[in-house]
Scaffold this motif. Structure first.
Motif, mmCIF file in Angstrom:
data_model
loop_
_atom_site.group_PDB
_atom_site.id
_atom_site.type_symbol
_atom_site.label_atom_id
_atom_site.label_comp_id
_atom_site.label_asym_id
_atom_site.label_seq_id
_atom_site.Cartn_x
_atom_site.Cartn_y
_atom_site.Cartn_z
ATOM 1 N N PHE A 36 0.874 -1.201 -0.010
ATOM 2 C CA PHE A 36 0.014 0.062 -0.051
ATOM 3 C C PHE A 36 0.883 1.292 -0.055
ATOM 4 C CE2 PHE A 36 -2.413 3.345 2.258
ATOM 5 C CZ PHE A 36 -3.554 3.253 1.418
ATOM 6 N N MET A 37 1.816 1.108 0.936
ATOM 7 C CA MET A 37 2.991 2.380 0.855
ATOM 8 C C MET A 37 3.568 2.521 -0.385
ATOM 9 S SD MET A 37 4.685 2.516 4.566
ATOM 10 C CE MET A 37 5.591 0.987 4.135
ATOM 11 N N ALA A 38 3.981 1.445 -1.077
ATOM 12 C CA ALA A 38 4.961 1.546 -2.366
ATOM 13 C C ALA A 38 3.870 2.181 -3.229
ATOM 14 C CB ALA A 38 5.550 0.445 -2.735
ATOM 15 N N ILE A 39 2.498 2.053 -3.468
ATOM 16 C CA ILE A 39 1.945 2.381 -4.663
ATOM 17 C C ILE A 39 1.254 3.696 -4.251
ATOM 18 C CG2 ILE A 39 -0.278 1.728 -5.895
ATOM 19 C CD1 ILE A 39 -0.050 -1.084 -5.100
ATOM 20 N N GLY A 128 11.651 0.315 -3.348
ATOM 21 C CA GLY A 128 10.107 0.095 -2.980
ATOM 22 C C GLY A 128 9.563 -0.649 -3.851
ATOM 23 N N GLY A 129 9.699 -0.732 -5.042
ATOM 24 C CA GLY A 129 9.206 -1.412 -6.201
ATOM 25 C C GLY A 129 8.998 -3.004 -5.936
ATOM 26 N N ALA A 130 9.863 -3.724 -5.117
ATOM 27 C CA ALA A 130 9.883 -5.050 -4.726
ATOM 28 C C ALA A 130 8.732 -5.368 -3.759
ATOM 29 C CB ALA A 130 11.068 -5.345 -4.178
ATOM 30 N N MET A 131 8.223 -4.222 -3.010
ATOM 31 C CA MET A 131 7.092 -4.609 -2.239
ATOM 32 C C MET A 131 5.763 -4.722 -3.111
ATOM 33 S SD MET A 131 7.634 -2.319 1.062
ATOM 34 C CE MET A 131 7.790 -0.628 0.513
ATOM 35 N N ILE A 132 5.633 -4.310 -4.481
ATOM 36 C CA ILE A 132 4.375 -4.606 -4.920
ATOM 37 C C ILE A 132 4.113 -5.876 -5.585
ATOM 38 C CG2 ILE A 132 2.973 -3.557 -6.876
ATOM 39 C CD1 ILE A 132 4.399 -0.794 -6.672
ATOM 40 N N SER A 152 -7.223 -12.129 -3.118
ATOM 41 C CA SER A 152 -7.116 -11.165 -4.115
ATOM 42 C C SER A 152 -8.146 -10.030 -4.194
ATOM 43 C CB SER A 152 -7.926 -11.930 -5.569
ATOM 44 O OG SER A 152 -6.951 -13.007 -6.075
ATOM 45 N N VAL A 153 -9.297 -9.940 -3.233
ATOM 46 C CA VAL A 153 -9.977 -8.888 -2.899
ATOM 47 C C VAL A 153 -8.985 -7.834 -2.094
ATOM 48 C CG1 VAL A 153 -11.928 -8.093 -1.509
ATOM 49 C CG2 VAL A 153 -12.064 -10.080 -2.916
ATOM 50 N N ILE A 154 -8.431 -8.311 -1.067
ATOM 51 C CA ILE A 154 -7.413 -7.378 -0.240
ATOM 52 C C ILE A 154 -6.418 -6.997 -1.198
ATOM 53 C CG2 ILE A 154 -5.651 -7.412 1.373
ATOM 54 C CD1 ILE A 154 -7.203 -9.876 2.739
ATOM 55 N N MET A 155 -5.909 -7.401 -2.171
ATOM 56 C CA MET A 155 -5.001 -6.973 -2.914
ATOM 57 C C MET A 155 -5.484 -5.936 -4.036
ATOM 58 S SD MET A 155 -2.255 -9.886 -4.123
ATOM 59 C CE MET A 155 -3.501 -11.036 -4.694
ATOM 60 N N GLY A 156 -6.554 -6.319 -4.455
ATOM 61 C CA GLY A 156 -7.408 -5.309 -5.506
ATOM 62 C C GLY A 156 -7.837 -4.032 -4.690
ATOM 63 N N LEU A 157 -8.040 -4.126 -3.722
ATOM 64 C CA LEU A 157 -8.506 -3.101 -2.709
ATOM 65 C C LEU A 157 -7.262 -2.091 -2.703
ATOM 66 C CD1 LEU A 157 -10.723 -4.255 0.116
ATOM 67 C CD2 LEU A 157 -11.445 -2.622 -1.333
ATOM 68 N N ILE A 158 -6.182 -2.615 -2.297
ATOM 69 C CA ILE A 158 -4.650 -2.161 -1.993
ATOM 70 C C ILE A 158 -4.377 -1.331 -3.353
ATOM 71 C CG2 ILE A 158 -2.456 -2.141 -1.516
ATOM 72 C CD1 ILE A 158 -4.435 -2.393 0.956
ATOM 73 N N VAL A 159 -4.484 -1.981 -4.519
ATOM 74 C CA VAL A 159 -3.959 -1.619 -5.837
ATOM 75 C C VAL A 159 -4.603 -0.429 -6.330
ATOM 76 C CG1 VAL A 159 -3.618 -2.361 -8.194
ATOM 77 C CG2 VAL A 159 -2.809 -3.523 -6.406
ATOM 78 N N THR A 160 -6.004 -0.597 -6.109
ATOM 79 C CA THR A 160 -7.041 0.465 -6.501
ATOM 80 C C THR A 160 -7.310 1.803 -5.696
ATOM 81 O OG1 THR A 160 -8.745 -0.894 -5.815
ATOM 82 C CG2 THR A 160 -8.369 -0.890 -8.241
#
Length: 531
Positions: A36-39, A128-132, A152-160
């Motif tokens: 989340f921080m990296a994005i 920081g790119g490695a954390m994504i 996947s839902v959790i990751m989708g929330l973070i990425v968006t």
């Protein structure tokens, strides 16, 4: 969990290994916070660039590098992280990445000149790119098949959510404290990430034998290709593309090193990136979808703050408040989308998600210079819900049919294509805004030359208003020119929103090329999802 109690005693050998959910979830939570921080840091500066510019005494051209310097090195680390995770293990790579990210965040915040800031931002983006992508790999390797949709839902929330709320958080932080806190804010959550990941995220072991025959030539080709491509996409629009010698040179470098890198990867025995995943049809279609998600996600997040600042004159905090609707829509949709993926063919969800996004963007093509929070609320809600549904469904289509040994590399490729999609989107939108603003301005001024009574009346009224100035006629013409430029800019933004809508609608039909995704073996009934 209750499903484990009904497993026959005679089949312990074939049963899945028992999962320690406390350790798995705490370790995964630490990695998700880091991701989340990296994005977030890509977009957190978006609404505060004027304040940063004043703080470090940068020019308008220099300040744009605060974002560009982060993105260009990051795009190299994202695919490289898959190889490093297999070499050293996910935990070690993530800890090194997070530690470097925290240190560079402090360094950027303490920077006294724009040159220092750009250098530290570049290092911050690279480490920081490695954390994504590592989080994606863990979701599809550490979690049992039945729980991968939830991950996947959790990751989708973070990425968006992260890039969407970035301008919101950044605007309020800058207004309440100072722009330096855009970077200092990473330290407390970063320390929590280091604790959780070091203690609970020992998900796999590295393979030191991969260090033998490390493809240094392939790394140089990959870095040159990706950094040149990213630079061209980021800077091309503002430098008039191939009219600029630097852009032209780097475009040639991109065209030469790209095919060379692909050739090297396909022929070398120990490649940095495994491109054979593209032979999987669903992975290929999913990557195209991810590319489009990046375009719609970053494109929409780019256009709206720019319009609100340039046309409406909103402050950083006002921009942030208006942008929050999209984040709320995504957050509310995530759990609902997770259940839908279990019930409905993901291809149908991808199609529906992209069409919703297209609908929202198309509504915004009718934007006027009076649009504010409420006018954009419906647009943002449709876009937010659509992007979230499309992203979660595309993750299932992309990764579900890959063999486990390909997942780490594939996760890097997926994230790379989302970032490149965003960069392509921003380049196209920037070019569209510049070109169409000039075009609409020309059309509007041509109409004025056919002097009509209304225009003459407006000009006379303006001259009366500026009667006390040295040159009332000149002041009146300048004011009218400003009004016309505002109108031309607004029309150009409408064209840009329409372009995004067409792109999303096109992607919706590409989803139909994917093969049906079979339910993962061992997946529980939908009713048990509450666990």
């Amino acid at each position: 969990m209750t499903s484990q109690s009904v497993t026959p005693a005679s089949a312990p050998a074939s049963a899945e290994p028992k999962v320690n959910w406390t350790i798995l979830l705490l370790g995964f939570a630490g990695m998700v916070i880091g991701q989340f921080m990296a994005i977030l840091d890509i977009q957190i500066v978006a609404s505060s660039l004027p304040q940063i510019q004043a703080g470090v005494g940068a020019s308008a051209d220099e300040i744009s590098w605060i974002q560009t310097a982060y993105l260009i090195p990051e795009v190299v680390m994202i695919p490289l992280s898959g190889y490093l995770s297999r070499l050293w293990g996910t935990q070690k790579v993530f800890l090194l990445s997070c530690s470097g990210f925290i240190l560079m965040s402090v360094a950027v915040g303490l920077s006294g000149s724009v040159e220092q800031m750009i250098f530290f931002r570049a290092v911050q983006g690279f480490v920081g790119g490695a954390m994504i992508p590592t989080v994606f790999a863990v979701a599809f390797t550490a979690f049992p098949p039945a729980q991968r949709v939830t991950a996947s839902v959790i990751m989708g929330l973070i990425v968006t959510l992260a890039p969407t709320i970035g301008p919101t958080l950044g605007g309020h932080l800058t207004e309440q404290m100072s722009w330096r806190w855009l970077f200092f804010i990473n330290v407390p959550p970063g320390m929590l990430v280091l604790f959780l990941v070091s203690r609970y995220a020992n998900f796999d072991k590295g393979d030191p034998s991969l260090s033998k025959g490390f493809d240094w030539f392939g790394l140089v080709l990959m870095a040159t290709f990706l950094m040149s491509l990213q630079f061209v996409l980021e800077e091309g629009a503002k430098n008039d593309w191939f009219a600029d010698d630097e852009i032209l040179l780097l475009s040639v470098v991109t065209l030469v090193t790209g095919p060379l890198f692909i050739w090297r990867t396909l022929t070398y025995y120990n490649p940095i990136v495994e491109l054979r995943a593209f032979a999987n049809r669903n992975f290929f279609v999913g990557v195209v979808m991810t590319f489009t998600v990046g375009l719609a996600l970053f494109g929409g997040t780019f256009l709206l703050p720019l319009f609100l600042g340039r046309v409406r004159g909103y402050s950083a905090a006002e921009v942030g408040t208006t942008m929050v609707v999209s984040g709320l829509a995504m957050f509310a949709t995530g759990p609902f989308a997770g259940r839908l993926v279990r019930l409905v063919d993901p291809r149908v969800l991808m199609f529906g998600g992209f069409m919703m996004c297209a609908w929202g963007m198309w509504d915004a093509h009718a934007v006027t210079d009076q649009w504010g929070f409420w006018e954009f609320a419906g647009v943002q809600a449709l876009r937010g819900v659509g992007v979230m549904i499309a992203m979660i469904a595309s993750q299932q289509v992309t990764m579900s049919t890959l063999p486990p040994h390909m997942v780490k590399n594939a996760s890097g490729l997926v994230n790379l294509f989302r970032n490149v999609g965003g960069a392509v989107g921003l380049a196209l939108l920037n070019t569209s805004l510049t070109t169409n603003t000039a075009l609409h301005m020309s059309e509007l001024t041509q109409n004025i030359q056919n002097t009509n009574a209304g225009m003459q009346g407006m000009l006379a009224a303006m001259q009366e208003r500026f009667a006390d100035s040295v040159d009332p006629a000149g002041a009146a013409m300048k004011a009218i020119n400003g009004m016309l430029l505002k109108q031309a800019t607004t029309l150009a933004f409408g064209d840009a929103f329409a372009m995004l809508a067409i792109g999303c609608a096109f992607a919706a039909f590409v989803t139909l090329l994917a093969k049906p995704v079979k339910q993962q073996p061992g997946a529980p009934p939908v009713a048990s999802d509450a666990h």
